[in-house]
Scaffold this motif. Structure first.
Motif, short mmCIF file in Angstrom:
data_model
loop_
_atom_site.label_atom_id
_atom_site.label_comp_id
_atom_site.label_asym_id
_atom_site.label_seq_id
_atom_site.Cartn_x
_atom_site.Cartn_y
_atom_site.Cartn_z
N GLU A 58 0.84 -1.21 0.00
CA GLU A 58 0.00 0.00 0.00
C GLU A 58 0.87 1.25 0.00
O GLU A 58 0.60 2.21 -0.73
CB GLU A 58 -0.95 0.02 1.21
CG GLU A 58 -1.93 -1.12 1.26
CD GLU A 58 -3.00 -1.07 0.17
OE1 GLU A 58 -3.23 0.02 -0.40
OE2 GLU A 58 -3.61 -2.12 -0.10
N VAL A 59 1.91 1.24 0.82
CA VAL A 59 2.80 2.41 0.89
C VAL A 59 3.51 2.59 -0.45
O VAL A 59 3.57 3.70 -0.99
CB VAL A 59 3.81 2.30 2.05
CG1 VAL A 59 4.91 3.36 1.94
CG2 VAL A 59 3.09 2.45 3.39
N GLU A 60 4.02 1.49 -1.00
CA GLU A 60 4.70 1.58 -2.29
C GLU A 60 3.77 2.14 -3.36
O GLU A 60 4.14 3.01 -4.14
CB GLU A 60 5.15 0.19 -2.74
CG GLU A 60 6.64 -0.03 -2.55
CD GLU A 60 7.01 -1.47 -2.85
OE1 GLU A 60 6.60 -1.99 -3.91
OE2 GLU A 60 7.69 -2.06 -1.99
N VAL B 124 8.41 9.49 -0.73
CA VAL B 124 8.79 8.61 0.39
C VAL B 124 7.82 8.87 1.54
O VAL B 124 7.77 9.99 2.07
CB VAL B 124 10.25 8.90 0.84
CG1 VAL B 124 10.63 7.99 2.01
CG2 VAL B 124 11.21 8.73 -0.33
N GLY B 125 7.05 7.87 1.91
CA GLY B 125 6.07 8.02 2.99
C GLY B 125 6.74 7.98 4.36
O GLY B 125 7.62 7.14 4.59
N VAL B 126 6.35 8.88 5.24
CA VAL B 126 6.89 8.92 6.60
C VAL B 126 5.74 9.11 7.60
O VAL B 126 4.57 9.17 7.19
CB VAL B 126 7.97 10.03 6.78
CG1 VAL B 126 9.20 9.72 5.93
CG2 VAL B 126 7.40 11.40 6.44
N ALA B 127 6.09 9.23 8.88
CA ALA B 127 5.07 9.18 9.92
C ALA B 127 4.26 10.46 10.10
O ALA B 127 3.17 10.42 10.67
CB ALA B 127 5.72 8.79 11.25
N SER B 128 4.79 11.61 9.66
CA SER B 128 4.07 12.87 9.85
C SER B 128 4.69 13.95 8.96
O SER B 128 5.78 13.75 8.40
CB SER B 128 4.16 13.32 11.32
OG SER B 128 5.48 13.74 11.62
#
Ligand SMILES: *Cc1c(COP(=O)(O)O)cnc(C)c1O
Length: 368
Positions: free
Chosen positions: A37-39, A55-59
């Motif tokens: 899902e993130v990819e 690039v997905g991160v926490a916040s």
């Protein structure tokens, strides 16, 4: 009538099936951190913006923090940003070990004045963070010019700028890195915390992928000291379901802004100005009034909920008292802090509600 400042239940109810099925898909898949899902979201979000990598991160705070480290900001360096931003912009600079250098803003766009940015550069300056405040682009040509002349990279704070445009380009794709927040109330919001960095540089993207995951280069091999800052699979699945509606929900925000622009006629209330160089996404619709506190009270009495973004500029926050900047250091930002008021604006707000808000603003009269 009661008009809320925001109402995320309306949004969920309008998209309930898609959201439920996205969450269910992740739960049934049994994989919750750094997966498909993130990819997929990273690819879809990058494609939407016209960026090479996401690039997905926490916040959003982490997006800025990690982007600063990735462009080489280290302990003791200085990072220039707008004085009237949301405090996490400064928190992220502090998390990178650097010193925030708040500069005053332009009185029309409310974004950092490029001349002030230029004047604030020292030998320790390692990054510039323009903040696209309220969803309006900063004056990027002028900021780019300062960046090119000084060799200092730009890390855009796009936490309020999803889908907004500066001269044909989506915000976030202009500097070395663009940092997004998916806090629930943002124009693209998760149902929890989340963030992402976009960049045209593969090298920067690779560094960010390591930084977000304990500095891991390949499994159990760590080439740098990293962090734990990941966008989780459930939030990524929700964001995928909502990304397809971002343009239409931004268009609805613009419709409401146009209604406010047309209907609000109170001469003591100043409406926002949309600059010709970009397309605002109206994350916030912010008016100004010298008697702001009375206006807010008047609206509250009529059932209209408003908020102030932001009542205290960075340099006057207690947490940043050690910067040693006094009242008067950033006069435009300070004046904004005492005059700005955000009216309700969100895609599910009805015309009837918006007309009521406008009429309520119009019925405010100056008090002695
Ligand atoms: C929301 C916001 C952030 C921080 O994002 P989080 O996801 O809450 O950490 C940073 N900068 C601005 C301008 C914001 O509005």
């Amino acid at each position: 009538m009661k008009v809320p400042f925001g109402d995320l239940r309306r949004q969920y109810n309008a998209n309930r099936e898609r959201i439920d099925s996205a969450i269910g898909r992740v739960l049934e898949g049994g994989w919750f951190v750094l997966g498909r899902e993130v990819e997929s979201f990273e690819q879809e979000f990058a494609a939407y913006l016209g960026a090479k990598h996401a690039v997905g991160v926490a916040s959003g705070t982490d997006a800025i923090h990690l982007a600063l480290r990735a462009v080489g900001v280290a302990a003791g360096d200085e990072v220039i940003t707008a004085a009237n931003t949301c405090v996490p912009t400064a928190s992220a600079i502090s998390l990178a070990g650097a010193v925030p250098v708040p500069v005053d803003v332009d009185p029309v766009s409310y974004t950092a004045d490029p001349e002030r940015i230029k004047a604030a550069i020292t030998s320790r300056t390692k990054a510039i963070i323009p903040v696209h405040l309220y969803g309006q682009a900063a004056d990027m040509d002028a900021v780019l010019k300062v960046s090119r002349e000084s060799g200092i990279p730009i890390v855009e704070d796009v936490a309020q700028g999803h889908g907004a445009i500066y001269r044909e380009k989506k915000l976030g794709t202009i500097g070395e890195a663009g940092c997004f927040s998916f806090y629930p109330s943002k124009n693209l919001g998760a149902y929890g915390d989340g963030g992402a960095i976009v960049t045209a540089s593969r090298e920067l993207a690779d560094r960010l992928r390591q930084l977000r995951n304990y500095g891991e280069a390949r499994r159990y091999h760590h080439t740098s000291v990293g962090f734990n800052s990941r966008l989780d699979e459930i939030q990524a699945a929700i964001l995928r379901a909502k990304l397809v509606d971002l343009d239409s929900s931004n268009a609805r925000r613009r419709e409401i802004a146009a209604l406010y622009n047309r209907e609000i006629t109170n001469p003591i209330v100043r409406k926002p100005v949309e600059l010709e160089y970009g397309r605002h996404n109206y994350h916030l619709y912010v008016v100004r009034c010298e008697q702001r506190d009375w206006l807010q009270q008047h609206l509250a009495d009529l059932g209209v909920h408003t908020l102030i973004h932001y009542p205290v500029p960075i340099h006057l926050q207690e947490a940043y008292g050690w910067l040693g900047m006094k009242r008067g250091a950033c006069p435009v930002a300070e004046r904004c802090a005492s005059e700005v008021l955000s009216l309700p604006i969100f895609p599910e707000l009805t015309d009837e509600e918006a007309l009521y808000v406008a009429a309520s603003v119009n019925s405010f009269t100056a008090r002695a």
